[in-house]
Design a protein around this motif. Sequence first.
Motif, PDB file in Angstrom:
ATOM      1  N   MET A 101     -19.802  -1.089  -6.990  1.00 24.23           N
ATOM      2  CA  MET A 101     -18.461  -0.534  -6.761  1.00 24.23           C
ATOM      3  C   MET A 101     -17.313  -1.844  -6.850  1.00 24.23           C
ATOM      4  O   MET A 101     -16.175  -1.837  -6.884  1.00 24.23           O
ATOM      5  CB  MET A 101     -17.899   0.069  -5.731  1.00 24.23           C
ATOM      6  N   SER A 102     -17.988  -3.133  -7.116  1.00 24.86           N
ATOM      7  CA  SER A 102     -17.270  -4.162  -6.933  1.00 24.86           C
ATOM      8  C   SER A 102     -15.996  -4.297  -7.936  1.00 24.86           C
ATOM      9  O   SER A 102     -15.140  -4.792  -7.690  1.00 24.86           O
ATOM     10  CB  SER A 102     -17.879  -5.647  -7.138  1.00 24.86           C
ATOM     11  N   LYS A 103     -16.379  -4.130  -9.233  1.00 25.01           N
ATOM     12  CA  LYS A 103     -15.427  -3.925 -10.502  1.00 25.01           C
ATOM     13  C   LYS A 103     -14.262  -2.796 -10.225  1.00 25.01           C
ATOM     14  O   LYS A 103     -13.196  -3.155 -10.843  1.00 25.01           O
ATOM     15  CB  LYS A 103     -15.943  -3.995 -11.732  1.00 25.01           C
ATOM     16  N   ALA A 104     -14.655  -1.607  -9.669  1.00 23.76           N
ATOM     17  CA  ALA A 104     -13.929  -0.583  -9.724  1.00 23.76           C
ATOM     18  C   ALA A 104     -13.328  -0.365  -8.152  1.00 23.76           C
ATOM     19  O   ALA A 104     -12.586   0.765  -8.065  1.00 23.76           O
ATOM     20  CB  ALA A 104     -14.799   0.538  -9.876  1.00 23.76           C
ATOM     21  N   TYR A 105     -13.501  -1.059  -7.207  1.00 23.20           N
ATOM     22  CA  TYR A 105     -13.041  -1.120  -6.055  1.00 23.20           C
ATOM     23  C   TYR A 105     -11.412  -1.318  -5.675  1.00 23.20           C
ATOM     24  O   TYR A 105     -11.145  -2.340  -6.284  1.00 23.20           O
ATOM     25  CB  TYR A 105     -13.748  -2.010  -4.980  1.00 23.20           C
ATOM     26  N   PRO A 106     -10.637  -0.478  -5.445  1.00 19.80           N
ATOM     27  CA  PRO A 106      -8.950  -1.027  -5.407  1.00 19.80           C
ATOM     28  C   PRO A 106      -9.181  -2.417  -4.424  1.00 19.80           C
ATOM     29  O   PRO A 106      -9.297  -2.417  -3.382  1.00 19.80           O
ATOM     30  CB  PRO A 106      -8.461   0.358  -4.414  1.00 19.80           C
ATOM     31  N   SER A 107      -8.147  -3.238  -5.195  1.00 18.64           N
ATOM     32  CA  SER A 107      -8.053  -4.700  -4.658  1.00 18.64           C
ATOM     33  C   SER A 107      -6.841  -5.173  -4.739  1.00 18.64           C
ATOM     34  O   SER A 107      -6.741  -6.437  -4.534  1.00 18.64           O
ATOM     35  CB  SER A 107      -9.240  -5.291  -5.732  1.00 18.64           C
ATOM     36  N   LYS A 108      -5.847  -4.536  -4.973  1.00 19.77           N
ATOM     37  CA  LYS A 108      -4.608  -4.774  -5.284  1.00 19.77           C
ATOM     38  C   LYS A 108      -3.473  -3.961  -4.150  1.00 19.77           C
ATOM     39  O   LYS A 108      -3.834  -2.915  -4.074  1.00 19.77           O
ATOM     40  CB  LYS A 108      -3.941  -4.826  -6.736  1.00 19.77           C
ATOM     41  N   PRO A 109      -2.444  -4.722  -3.838  1.00 21.08           N
ATOM     42  CA  PRO A 109      -1.731  -3.868  -3.087  1.00 21.08           C
ATOM     43  C   PRO A 109      -0.984  -2.817  -3.431  1.00 21.08           C
ATOM     44  O   PRO A 109      -0.757  -2.569  -4.670  1.00 21.08           O
ATOM     45  CB  PRO A 109      -0.301  -5.011  -2.808  1.00 21.08           C
ATOM     46  N   MET A 110      -1.097  -1.607  -2.598  1.00 22.92           N
ATOM     47  CA  MET A 110      -0.268  -0.222  -3.166  1.00 22.92           C
ATOM     48  C   MET A 110       0.623   0.056  -2.193  1.00 22.92           C
ATOM     49  O   MET A 110       0.404  -0.136  -1.110  1.00 22.92           O
ATOM     50  CB  MET A 110      -1.679   0.559  -3.096  1.00 22.92           C
ATOM     51  N   SER A 111       1.340   1.054  -2.699  1.00 20.23           N
ATOM     52  CA  SER A 111       2.310   2.012  -1.773  1.00 20.23           C
ATOM     53  C   SER A 111       1.594   3.039  -1.576  1.00 20.23           C
ATOM     54  O   SER A 111       0.697   3.760  -1.871  1.00 20.23           O
ATOM     55  CB  SER A 111       3.651   2.065  -2.841  1.00 20.23           C
ATOM     56  N   LEU A 112       2.090   3.852  -0.351  1.00 20.01           N
ATOM     57  CA  LEU A 112       1.683   5.168  -0.233  1.00 20.01           C
ATOM     58  C   LEU A 112       2.951   6.350  -0.834  1.00 20.01           C
ATOM     59  O   LEU A 112       3.674   6.051  -0.532  1.00 20.01           O
ATOM     60  CB  LEU A 112       1.684   5.377   1.426  1.00 20.01           C
ATOM     61  N   TYR A 113       2.171   7.489  -1.162  1.00 25.58           N
ATOM     62  CA  TYR A 113       2.838   8.387  -1.841  1.00 25.58           C
ATOM     63  C   TYR A 113       2.558   9.680  -1.197  1.00 25.58           C
ATOM     64  O   TYR A 113       1.798   9.837  -0.908  1.00 25.58           O
ATOM     65  CB  TYR A 113       2.822   8.260  -3.378  1.00 25.58           C
ATOM     66  N   ALA A 114       3.599  10.587  -1.227  1.00 26.04           N
ATOM     67  CA  ALA A 114       3.488  11.949  -0.979  1.00 26.04           C
ATOM     68  C   ALA A 114       4.100  12.789  -2.127  1.00 26.04           C
ATOM     69  O   ALA A 114       5.434  12.545  -2.328  1.00 26.04           O
ATOM     70  CB  ALA A 114       3.873  12.563   0.296  1.00 26.04           C
ATOM     71  N   THR A 115       3.457  13.782  -2.737  1.00 27.29           N
ATOM     72  CA  THR A 115       4.255  14.708  -3.913  1.00 27.29           C
ATOM     73  C   THR A 115       3.681  15.905  -3.649  1.00 27.29           C
ATOM     74  O   THR A 115       2.702  16.149  -3.222  1.00 27.29           O
ATOM     75  CB  THR A 115       3.902  13.850  -4.970  1.00 27.29           C
ATOM     76  N   ILE A 116       4.622  16.617  -4.520  1.00 27.05           N
ATOM     77  CA  ILE A 116       4.077  18.232  -4.793  1.00 27.05           C
ATOM     78  C   ILE A 116       4.658  18.580  -6.051  1.00 27.05           C
ATOM     79  O   ILE A 116       5.833  18.207  -6.679  1.00 27.05           O
ATOM     80  CB  ILE A 116       4.756  19.193  -3.904  1.00 27.05           C
ATOM     81  N   TRP A 117       3.642  18.986  -6.891  1.00 22.78           N
ATOM     82  CA  TRP A 117       3.801  18.998  -8.435  1.00 22.78           C
ATOM     83  C   TRP A 117       3.052  20.303  -9.048  1.00 22.78           C
ATOM     84  O   TRP A 117       2.350  20.783  -8.443  1.00 22.78           O
ATOM     85  CB  TRP A 117       3.600  17.680  -9.202  1.00 22.78           C
ATOM     86  N   ASP A 118       3.450  20.256 -10.374  1.00 22.56           N
ATOM     87  CA  ASP A 118       2.584  21.655 -10.947  1.00 22.56           C
ATOM     88  C   ASP A 118       1.542  20.947 -11.864  1.00 22.56           C
ATOM     89  O   ASP A 118       1.608  20.269 -12.757  1.00 22.56           O
ATOM     90  CB  ASP A 118       3.857  22.026 -12.214  1.00 22.56           C
ATOM     91  N   GLY A 119       0.526  21.390 -11.323  1.00 21.82           N
ATOM     92  CA  GLY A 119      -0.792  21.048 -12.001  1.00 21.82           C
ATOM     93  C   GLY A 119      -1.430  22.299 -12.517  1.00 21.82           C
ATOM     94  O   GLY A 119      -2.635  22.500 -12.542  1.00 21.82           O
ATOM     95  N   SER A 120      -0.881  22.896 -13.404  1.00 22.02           N
ATOM     96  CA  SER A 120      -1.189  24.341 -13.875  1.00 22.02           C
ATOM     97  C   SER A 120      -2.316  24.087 -15.027  1.00 22.02           C
ATOM     98  O   SER A 120      -3.211  24.940 -15.211  1.00 22.02           O
ATOM     99  CB  SER A 120      -0.016  24.980 -14.742  1.00 22.02           C
ATOM    100  N   ASP A 121      -2.175  22.838 -15.615  1.00 27.17           N
ATOM    101  CA  ASP A 121      -3.429  22.590 -16.761  1.00 27.17           C
ATOM    102  C   ASP A 121      -4.865  22.239 -16.208  1.00 27.17           C
ATOM    103  O   ASP A 121      -5.826  22.215 -16.885  1.00 27.17           O
ATOM    104  CB  ASP A 121      -2.623  21.574 -17.561  1.00 27.17           C
ATOM    105  N   TRP A 122      -4.753  22.164 -14.928  1.00 25.48           N
ATOM    106  CA  TRP A 122      -6.191  21.795 -14.375  1.00 25.48           C
ATOM    107  C   TRP A 122      -6.439  22.095 -12.916  1.00 25.48           C
ATOM    108  O   TRP A 122      -7.715  22.309 -12.512  1.00 25.48           O
ATOM    109  CB  TRP A 122      -6.395  20.061 -14.344  1.00 25.48           C
ATOM    110  N   ALA A 123      -5.546  22.285 -12.167  1.00 24.29           N
ATOM    111  CA  ALA A 123      -5.786  22.283 -10.606  1.00 24.29           C
ATOM    112  C   ALA A 123      -6.521  23.615  -9.957  1.00 24.29           C
ATOM    113  O   ALA A 123      -7.391  23.350  -9.470  1.00 24.29           O
ATOM    114  CB  ALA A 123      -4.312  22.150 -10.020  1.00 24.29           C
ATOM    115  N   THR A 124      -6.434  24.785 -10.723  1.00 19.95           N
ATOM    116  CA  THR A 124      -6.987  25.848 -10.143  1.00 19.95           C
ATOM    117  C   THR A 124      -7.915  26.378 -11.360  1.00 19.95           C
ATOM    118  O   THR A 124      -7.505  26.987 -12.422  1.00 19.95           O
ATOM    119  CB  THR A 124      -6.071  27.025  -9.605  1.00 19.95           C
TER     120      THR A 124
END
Length: 321
Positions: free
Chosen positions: A199-222
Amino acid sequence: MHSLLYNYKFFLLLASLITCSTIAGSTRHGLSPPTTTRLTGLFPRLTFDKSFSDFFGGQNIKRAGNGSVVTIALDKHTGSGFMSRDPYYYGFFSASIKLPSTYSAGVVVAFYMSNYGSYPKSHDEIDFELLGHEKRKDWALQTNVYGNGSVSTGREEKFYLWFDPTQDFHEYSILWNSHHIVFLVDNIPVREINHSVAMSKAYPSKPMSLYATIWDGSDWATRGGKKPINYNFAPFVASFKDFEMEGCLWNQTKSSSPSCSNNNVNDRQGLDPIYGQDFIKLSQQQKVAMDWVRSKFMFYSYCNDAKRFSAIPPECKERNS
């Protein structure tokens, strides 16, 4: 007569299927998880206005209790979301969430970390995504990780929950440091991703912000997009409280490369989510609890999707070895 008998038998079969579906859901919700260490509540609780700012759909974000509780809504005009005022490099991130209780097919409530705005071509992401349900169905929990723009390999794992997430608040937490990433629900680890060679090349390795969202995922979610949102049930409202963010607060003006010291984190009683012994590996108790979740509630893992991948991703082979 035969027609009436056939219809009667069909009715009994249909009623049986509905009853079985209801019983299955209620049985799942009645299971009690193993006891494990509580990581939530160890760090200071944060108020919304001091720690977060609106991300989008501000008119659909409401504050209550002097900022201790925040709701975000999705209606036919827009979704909504908020984000941390600062990025972090490693740490522990948590919130208690209560999901919409109405018919919610196509709705996505996400609690995640990302740096897409700073690194659009090589971004990192750690995702909780709660996927809406049809009538008599359960919300699904999806976890995912992207590192350094590795979006071509979605690392999704999906779970049902052992409780009804619409009836009360439940804790969703992310632990991220140089050793591993752990997704926790009510302090029960549901997934661990080790910072391994594979996983070394694909491991999250840079600073990140925290998010919370609600949105329309009609094309894939259910059901893969077969059940889009029905806005007759809108607005869809998700509530958040009990915010915790403890880690290396990243100041982009001071350095161009990530660095962190114990001066940046809470070291009271050795409580350090970056270097602390209680956070760098799972205890035996936590491993038992995680095995319980994965054996009873996980219904999809990318590591088992032979139709999707001609060659199994290397971290899956490493995990199974």
